[in-house]
Design a protein around this motif. Structure first.
Motif, PDB file in Angstrom:
ATOM      1  N   TYR A  54      43.900  36.374  32.543  1.00  0.00           N
ATOM      2  CA  TYR A  54      43.517  35.136  31.868  1.00  0.00           C
ATOM      3  C   TYR A  54      42.600  34.311  32.770  1.00  0.00           C
ATOM      4  O   TYR A  54      42.915  34.060  33.941  1.00  0.00           O
ATOM      5  CB  TYR A  54      44.748  34.303  31.516  1.00  0.00           C
ATOM      6  CG  TYR A  54      45.611  34.884  30.418  1.00  0.00           C
ATOM      7  CD1 TYR A  54      45.243  36.029  29.717  1.00  0.00           C
ATOM      8  CD2 TYR A  54      46.821  34.276  30.079  1.00  0.00           C
ATOM      9  CE1 TYR A  54      46.041  36.551  28.717  1.00  0.00           C
ATOM     10  CE2 TYR A  54      47.630  34.794  29.078  1.00  0.00           C
ATOM     11  CZ  TYR A  54      47.236  35.936  28.402  1.00  0.00           C
ATOM     12  OH  TYR A  54      48.037  36.449  27.415  1.00  0.00           O
ATOM     13  N   ALA A  65      39.614  30.831  32.741  1.00  0.00           N
ATOM     14  CA  ALA A  65      39.111  29.646  32.046  1.00  0.00           C
ATOM     15  C   ALA A  65      37.800  29.211  32.673  1.00  0.00           C
ATOM     16  O   ALA A  65      37.598  29.339  33.882  1.00  0.00           O
ATOM     17  CB  ALA A  65      40.117  28.501  32.109  1.00  0.00           C
ATOM     18  N   VAL A  68      37.486  31.110  22.738  1.00  0.00           N
ATOM     19  CA  VAL A  68      38.301  32.140  23.389  1.00  0.00           C
ATOM     20  C   VAL A  68      37.736  33.505  23.021  1.00  0.00           C
ATOM     21  O   VAL A  68      37.396  33.747  21.853  1.00  0.00           O
ATOM     22  CB  VAL A  68      39.782  32.054  22.947  1.00  0.00           C
ATOM     23  CG1 VAL A  68      40.617  33.104  23.679  1.00  0.00           C
ATOM     24  CG2 VAL A  68      40.348  30.657  23.197  1.00  0.00           C
ATOM     25  N   ILE A  74      40.605  29.706  37.264  1.00  0.00           N
ATOM     26  CA  ILE A  74      39.981  28.603  36.531  1.00  0.00           C
ATOM     27  C   ILE A  74      38.677  28.241  37.241  1.00  0.00           C
ATOM     28  O   ILE A  74      38.682  27.822  38.401  1.00  0.00           O
ATOM     29  CB  ILE A  74      40.914  27.381  36.453  1.00  0.00           C
ATOM     30  CG1 ILE A  74      42.221  27.760  35.748  1.00  0.00           C
ATOM     31  CG2 ILE A  74      40.222  26.234  35.718  1.00  0.00           C
ATOM     32  CD1 ILE A  74      43.246  26.632  35.694  1.00  0.00           C
ATOM     33  N   VAL A 131      39.008  31.431  28.154  1.00  0.00           N
ATOM     34  CA  VAL A 131      38.815  30.262  27.311  1.00  0.00           C
ATOM     35  C   VAL A 131      37.709  29.421  27.930  1.00  0.00           C
ATOM     36  O   VAL A 131      37.623  29.288  29.153  1.00  0.00           O
ATOM     37  CB  VAL A 131      40.118  29.437  27.165  1.00  0.00           C
ATOM     38  CG1 VAL A 131      40.664  28.985  28.516  1.00  0.00           C
ATOM     39  CG2 VAL A 131      39.889  28.222  26.261  1.00  0.00           C
ATOM     40  N   LEU A 146      45.306  23.536  31.689  1.00  0.00           N
ATOM     41  CA  LEU A 146      44.980  24.962  31.636  1.00  0.00           C
ATOM     42  C   LEU A 146      45.808  25.775  32.631  1.00  0.00           C
ATOM     43  O   LEU A 146      46.126  26.944  32.379  1.00  0.00           O
ATOM     44  CB  LEU A 146      43.487  25.160  31.906  1.00  0.00           C
ATOM     45  CG  LEU A 146      42.548  24.669  30.798  1.00  0.00           C
ATOM     46  CD1 LEU A 146      41.097  24.690  31.269  1.00  0.00           C
ATOM     47  CD2 LEU A 146      42.701  25.510  29.535  1.00  0.00           C
TER      48      LEU A 146
END
Length: 351
Positions: free
Chosen positions: A5, A7, A201, A57, A111, A48
């Motif tokens: 994941y 961001a 996303v 991130i 994202v 986040l």
């Protein structure tokens, strides 16, 4: 947390409608606009990081804001800050960041989120984001989170989805430009339109496929530097080549052209905090609907105002309704809230 994941926090805007607090030197994402003790970018990063590893991130911003980001987000390393040497809208910077992420982790799902929005129910936000991540991990799709409109807002773009689609995640029919009031009312009445919050996303593979298909020139342009991304030679390549990229939004560049775009109607409260009026909506207010930030006030016959000062300055007001009153350094703004969209023009005149 899932190491796949990622961001991208979009933090390069100027926020000129929040002048005189938000300026080119120190824009609104780096201010505590809500009087909570945290700046907007700090709140976004914290939100986040509940679902995304902090080291994944990335902050996408203009190079002039590098030191501010490091000061406000001390947990962030320099390599997590992606610097734009020139403003070229959202498509080039998202493509550039996506290529950097791909080189680090080709299985990444990411994202893209603005740095300066207000989101109250963070539990629901994380649940919606998890739903979107799961969807994009399984399939080659591009996704956005849409906001259920509460009134006919003419300041937002809209997302139209298929009325007959009963699934939680809807197929997007088309993106619609900021409408006039009559058109916005029709959108609301149709019940299959959402506000475009600019939260996207997708898997890194899906978004790069879309750029390659719909923006081949831009894709090839940034691919020239792929070998130097995440190395010491990256800065020089970007400095020379980034300003040559087309100035275009990601909406125009790929989302309005692709046929695999879906939207999840969000279940969290959202506000883009785009104007003083939208900020007024989210602040605590007195019995006369006045919102006060960092000021001491004495109010007579005053209602529906937003009042902001520095250093707990005493502000005395009599006979004002629906005004923006902001005291910042050597500037005092007293402006009708009904004309707040014109503040951007005022800034241009002052320059």
């Amino acid at each position: 947390m899932n190491k796949n994941y990622y961001a991208i926090i979009m933090a390069g805007g100027v926020g000129s409608r929040f002048w005189p607090v938000s300026t080119t030197d120190f824009p609104k994402q780096f201010h505590d606009m809500l009087g909570t003790g945290d700046t907007l970018i700090q709140k976004t990063f914290t939100r986040l990081s509940q679902i995304i590893p902090k080291e994944n991130i990335l902050i996408l911003t203009n190079e002039v804001y590098n030191d501010i980001v490091l000061e406000q987000l001390p947990m962030v390393k320099q390599e997590q800050i992606i610097l734009e040497p020139a403003m070229r809208n959202t498509a080039p910077c998202i493509l550039y960041a996506s290529l950097k992420i791909k080189k680090e982790n080709p299985d990444a799902v990411m994202v893209v989120a603005p740095s300066d929005h207000w989101i109250e129910d963070e539990v629901q936000f994380c649940a919606n984001l998890q739903h979107a991540f799961d969807f994009c991990e399984r399939e080659d799709n591009l996704m956005t989170l849409g906001i259920l409109p509460t009134f006919p807002n003419t300041g937002y773009g809209y997302i139209e989805y298929d009325k007959l689609d009963s699934r939680p995640i809807k197929k997007v029919k088309q993106f619609r430009e900021k409408p006039d009031y009559a058109t916005a009312r029709k959108f609301i009445q149709s019940r299959n339109f959402l506000w475009n919050a600019g939260i996207f996303v997708w898997s890194v593979k899906s978004v790069l496929n879309a750029f390659q298909e719909f923006q081949p020139v831009m894709y090839d342009h940034f691919m020239q530097g792929y070998d130097v991304y995440n190395t010491t030679n990256e800065t020089q390549f970007i400095k020379e080549n980034y300003p040559l990229a087309e100035n275009i939004s990601v909406d125009y560049a790929i989302l309005e052209k692709a046929h695999n775009v879906f939207v999840l109607p969000a279940t969290f409260d959202w506000n883009d905090l785009g104007t003083w009026g939208s900020l007024h909506e989210k602040l605590d207010k007195d019995e006369n609907n006045n919102a006060v930030v960092n000021a001491r006030v004495l109010l007579e016959n005053a209602s529906n105002n937003i009042i902001r000062a520095e250093g707990k300055k005493l502000v005395v007001i009599d006979g004002l309704d629906d005004y923006i009153i902001v005291d910042k350094d050597d500037t005092l703004l007293i402006y009708p809230k009904s004309k707040e969209q014109d503040i951007k023009k005022i800034v241009g005149k002052i320059k």
